[in-house]
Design a protein around this motif. Structure first.
Motif, PDB file in Angstrom:
ATOM      1  N   LEU A 237       0.818  -1.214   0.000  1.00  0.00           N
ATOM      2  CA  LEU A 237       0.000   0.000   0.000  1.00  0.00           C
ATOM      3  C   LEU A 237       0.848   1.259   0.000  1.00  0.00           C
ATOM      4  O   LEU A 237       0.363   2.340  -0.335  1.00  0.00           O
ATOM      5  CB  LEU A 237      -0.926   0.009   1.220  1.00  0.00           C
ATOM      6  CG  LEU A 237      -1.926  -1.142   1.318  1.00  0.00           C
ATOM      7  CD1 LEU A 237      -2.739  -1.024   2.604  1.00  0.00           C
ATOM      8  CD2 LEU A 237      -2.839  -1.180   0.106  1.00  0.00           C
ATOM      9  N   TYR A 238       2.111   1.113   0.390  1.00  0.00           N
ATOM     10  CA  TYR A 238       3.024   2.257   0.417  1.00  0.00           C
ATOM     11  C   TYR A 238       4.128   2.125  -0.628  1.00  0.00           C
ATOM     12  O   TYR A 238       5.105   2.889  -0.592  1.00  0.00           O
ATOM     13  CB  TYR A 238       3.649   2.387   1.812  1.00  0.00           C
ATOM     14  CG  TYR A 238       2.651   2.690   2.897  1.00  0.00           C
ATOM     15  CD1 TYR A 238       2.153   3.980   3.078  1.00  0.00           C
ATOM     16  CD2 TYR A 238       2.177   1.680   3.739  1.00  0.00           C
ATOM     17  CE1 TYR A 238       1.231   4.263   4.073  1.00  0.00           C
ATOM     18  CE2 TYR A 238       1.250   1.956   4.738  1.00  0.00           C
ATOM     19  CZ  TYR A 238       0.783   3.247   4.896  1.00  0.00           C
ATOM     20  OH  TYR A 238      -0.143   3.514   5.874  1.00  0.00           O
ATOM     21  N   ASN A 239       3.992   1.162  -1.539  1.00  0.00           N
ATOM     22  CA  ASN A 239       5.031   0.864  -2.541  1.00  0.00           C
ATOM     23  C   ASN A 239       6.353   0.482  -1.879  1.00  0.00           C
ATOM     24  O   ASN A 239       7.432   0.706  -2.429  1.00  0.00           O
ATOM     25  CB  ASN A 239       5.248   2.056  -3.483  1.00  0.00           C
ATOM     26  CG  ASN A 239       4.108   2.216  -4.478  1.00  0.00           C
ATOM     27  OD1 ASN A 239       3.189   1.402  -4.506  1.00  0.00           O
ATOM     28  ND2 ASN A 239       4.161   3.267  -5.284  1.00  0.00           N
ATOM     29  N   LEU A 240       6.277  -0.129  -0.710  1.00  0.00           N
ATOM     30  CA  LEU A 240       7.464  -0.530   0.045  1.00  0.00           C
ATOM     31  C   LEU A 240       7.657  -2.048  -0.005  1.00  0.00           C
ATOM     32  O   LEU A 240       8.057  -2.671   0.984  1.00  0.00           O
ATOM     33  CB  LEU A 240       7.347  -0.061   1.496  1.00  0.00           C
ATOM     34  CG  LEU A 240       7.425   1.447   1.727  1.00  0.00           C
ATOM     35  CD1 LEU A 240       7.127   1.777   3.185  1.00  0.00           C
ATOM     36  CD2 LEU A 240       8.802   1.996   1.338  1.00  0.00           C
ATOM     37  N   GLU A 241       7.392  -2.615  -1.165  1.00  0.00           N
ATOM     38  CA  GLU A 241       7.515  -4.066  -1.295  1.00  0.00           C
ATOM     39  C   GLU A 241       8.903  -4.579  -0.920  1.00  0.00           C
ATOM     40  O   GLU A 241       9.040  -5.638  -0.292  1.00  0.00           O
ATOM     41  CB  GLU A 241       7.180  -4.496  -2.727  1.00  0.00           C
ATOM     42  CG  GLU A 241       5.698  -4.610  -3.031  1.00  0.00           C
ATOM     43  CD  GLU A 241       5.072  -3.323  -3.556  1.00  0.00           C
ATOM     44  OE1 GLU A 241       3.988  -3.377  -4.136  1.00  0.00           O
ATOM     45  OE2 GLU A 241       5.681  -2.249  -3.362  1.00  0.00           O
ATOM     46  N   HIS A 242       9.937  -3.838  -1.299  1.00  0.00           N
ATOM     47  CA  HIS A 242      11.301  -4.287  -0.964  1.00  0.00           C
ATOM     48  C   HIS A 242      11.488  -4.378   0.538  1.00  0.00           C
ATOM     49  O   HIS A 242      12.100  -5.322   1.043  1.00  0.00           O
ATOM     50  CB  HIS A 242      12.327  -3.325  -1.568  1.00  0.00           C
ATOM     51  CG  HIS A 242      12.310  -1.954  -0.965  1.00  0.00           C
ATOM     52  ND1 HIS A 242      11.261  -1.070  -1.132  1.00  0.00           N
ATOM     53  CD2 HIS A 242      13.217  -1.320  -0.169  1.00  0.00           C
ATOM     54  CE1 HIS A 242      11.517   0.044  -0.482  1.00  0.00           C
ATOM     55  NE2 HIS A 242      12.686  -0.070   0.117  1.00  0.00           N
ATOM     56  N   LEU A 243      10.937  -3.417   1.283  1.00  0.00           N
ATOM     57  CA  LEU A 243      11.055  -3.420   2.735  1.00  0.00           C
ATOM     58  C   LEU A 243      10.201  -4.525   3.347  1.00  0.00           C
ATOM     59  O   LEU A 243      10.627  -5.203   4.297  1.00  0.00           O
ATOM     60  CB  LEU A 243      10.645  -2.060   3.304  1.00  0.00           C
ATOM     61  CG  LEU A 243      10.754  -1.884   4.824  1.00  0.00           C
ATOM     62  CD1 LEU A 243      12.181  -2.133   5.285  1.00  0.00           C
ATOM     63  CD2 LEU A 243      10.290  -0.484   5.235  1.00  0.00           C
ATOM     64  N   GLY A 244       9.012  -4.737   2.798  1.00  0.00           N
ATOM     65  CA  GLY A 244       8.157  -5.814   3.291  1.00  0.00           C
ATOM     66  C   GLY A 244       8.811  -7.175   3.143  1.00  0.00           C
ATOM     67  O   GLY A 244       8.767  -8.003   4.059  1.00  0.00           O
TER      68      GLY A 244
END
Length: 520
Positions: A237-244
């Motif tokens: 939802l925050y475009n933080l897929e790499h962090l997820g």
């Protein structure tokens, strides 16, 4: 290596004297090949374009065939969510509810007819999120991603373990809204969404009439890893897929590392596992029937959170046969004598409610006969009721396991965060120093003992940084180890490396990178 604290020619610090002539060579190379600088800039642009956009795209070029989400997430353990990517938008599906939500990159347009096919159509990255009363774990997912400042509203019935969020509620930064109007309507959530149309509501049950509502069904998942993977949904939802992906992998590997080290400890120490009992005194007066219900309720849900944590810590979970001489609101409960007979010799006692002091004062005569009480091995959950509140810290499932393993002694060098000794410790009030800071993981870093032993054998006794438990005593906000961990990542800093790793590689590239680093 002798170092100079400053070098006036370029304003460079920590410049290595031994690299001086190489630097001159690099300068000459740059003068003779000015295109190298352009190539480096192009490479940097390419690297930047391979990450998800963390803001809105200005002046989108209209190329809807371009993949704007090069970093993606997928469920590895979860059964009740899925996600698909379509260049400029992504579709998240709650498989438990059989409903989908479409999120498109801000600055682009959603596909035609999206509102007719999906319950939510909103741009990402999200700029605002409102959370239902029953979803404390979602708050922590958002905080873990460093997006606490996007929480703009919570249910007016909400109480939180997050001191930072409580501060935001107290100063009016976060609105209190009514998700249900069950008693009376204050600031109804539909009115709030009308005034804030790009805010996503996250609820615990699906109301298809409610605008912008996405349901999280994480509690239906089986196992801590599957439940935690909903963090990837919120990362998307925050475009933080790499962090997820990074957080999920680190927690999973850390959990497995603790399991391995706990098993190793037991195997190396006679193979006998310590025993834990999880129990609380149950006391309820029914004002409608005038019935009084009381007795000892022992956690016997195996599989279940308490049982899984106990067994993964290489301890014995005190399992009862589901019978008891008393009835606790439909569940079998034990009398004082029943509990004494069942748990007298248990090594550790975890009291699972928030009223230990009063119960102990009343039942000291019976509880002091327990081995765990005599040895002061009695613990309580810091947030009160483990039965009702323990799920709020499920996103810290790796730290919870480390806590339990520390209690039973199968690992050490971890500072407990969620369970405290009722005889020797107390809980400090929480504080918040920075509401914009990500939630700091309470897990300690972990190095597998078996890996450490192998390294020591291979290096003729050269000791690594791990200790006998395999846990490092140092930890940072993400819980990563500063030494090598089970994922095999190295924390060595290239700036301080004296190795000549580029000797067999591209000489021009090596010299240019040296010059670039010096000019930074």
């Amino acid at each position: 290596m002798v170092r100079v604290s400053s070098f006036s020619m370029f304003g460079v610090t920590n410049f290595k004297l031994s690299s001086f002539f190489s630097t001159l060579q690099a300068l000459l190379l740059l003068l003779l090949n000015p295109d190298l600088l352009l190539l480096e800039a192009a490479a940097a642009d390419a690297a930047t374009s391979s990450t998800n956009t963390l803001g809105c795209i200005d002046n989108f070029n209209g190329d809807y065939s371009q993949d704007l989400f090069p970093h993606k997430v997928q469920p590895l353990h979860s059964a009740y969510w899925d996600i698909s990517y379509h260049n400029t938008y992504k579709i998240i599906t709650n498989k438990k509810m059989d409903i989908s939500y479409l999120f498109y990159q801000c600055g682009t347009e959603p596909p035609a007819g999206a509102e007719n096919e999906h319950h939510v159509v909103l741009p990402v990255p999200l700029t605002g999120i409102a959370i239902d009363v029953y979803l404390e774990e979602i708050v922590q997912h958002v905080e873990l991603l460093g997006k606490r400042d996007t929480i703009v509203a919570v249910d007016e019935r909400y109480s939180t373990n997050s001191q930072c969020l409580q501060d935001m509620i107290d100063d009016g930064t976060v609105h209190m809204v009514d998700f249900s109007c069950s008693w009376s309507c204050g600031y109804y959530v539909e009115d709030f969404v009308s005034n804030n149309p790009e805010v996503l509501l996250v609820g615990s049950s699906q109301d298809k009439t409610m605008t912008n509502l996405m349901v999280s069904s994480y509690w239906w998942e089986s196992g801590s890893k599957a439940e935690f993977e909903w963090n990837k949904v919120f990362a998307a939802l925050y475009n933080l897929e790499h962090l997820g992906n990074q957080i999920a992998e680190e927690k999973s590997e850390r959990y497995d590392c603790v399991v391995s080290n706990a098993e190793h400890h037991v195997a190396e120490n006679s193979g006998e596992k310590p025993t834990i009992v999880w129990a609380r005194w149950f006391y309820l007066y029914n004002y409608y029937t005038y019935d009084l219900t009381f007795g000892w309720y022992v956690q016997a849900d195996c599989p279940g959170r308490s049982c899984q944590l106990t067994k993964d810590a290489s301890a014995e979970f005190l399992e009862l046969d589901g019978t008891g001489s008393l009835n606790c609101y439909g569940y079998p409960c034990l009398s004082d004598n029943d509990l004494l007979e069942a748990a007298r010799d248990a090594d550790h006692f975890i009291y699972t409610d928030d009223d230990f002091a009063s119960v102990y004062n009343e039942k000291k005569y019976i509880l002091d006969q327990f081995k765990s009480f005599q040895n002061q091995e009695v613990y309580q959950y810091v947030h009160g009721s483990w039965t009702y509140g323990g799920q709020t810290d499920e996103i810290e499932y790796d730290a919870l396991l480390q806590d339990v393993a520390t209690i039973v002694g199968t690992i050490d060098n971890h500072e407990r965060a969620f369970f405290y000794n009722v005889f020797t410790e107390y809980v400090l009030d929480g504080t918040c120093s920075d509401v914009t800071a990500p939630l700091e993981s309470q897990a300690s870093s972990c190095t597998r003992i078996a890996d450490s032993v192998d390294e020591d054998d291979g290096e003729d006794g050269d000791s690594s940084s791990s200790d006998s438990s395999g846990d490092s005593s140092s930890s940072d906000s993400s819980g990563d180890s500063s030494s090598s961990d089970s994922s095999g990542d190295s924390s060595s800093n290239d700036e301080d490396c004296d190795c000549e790793e580029d000797e067999d590689g591209d000489e021009d590239g090596r010299l240019f990178r040296m010059l670039r680093d010096l000019l930074k």
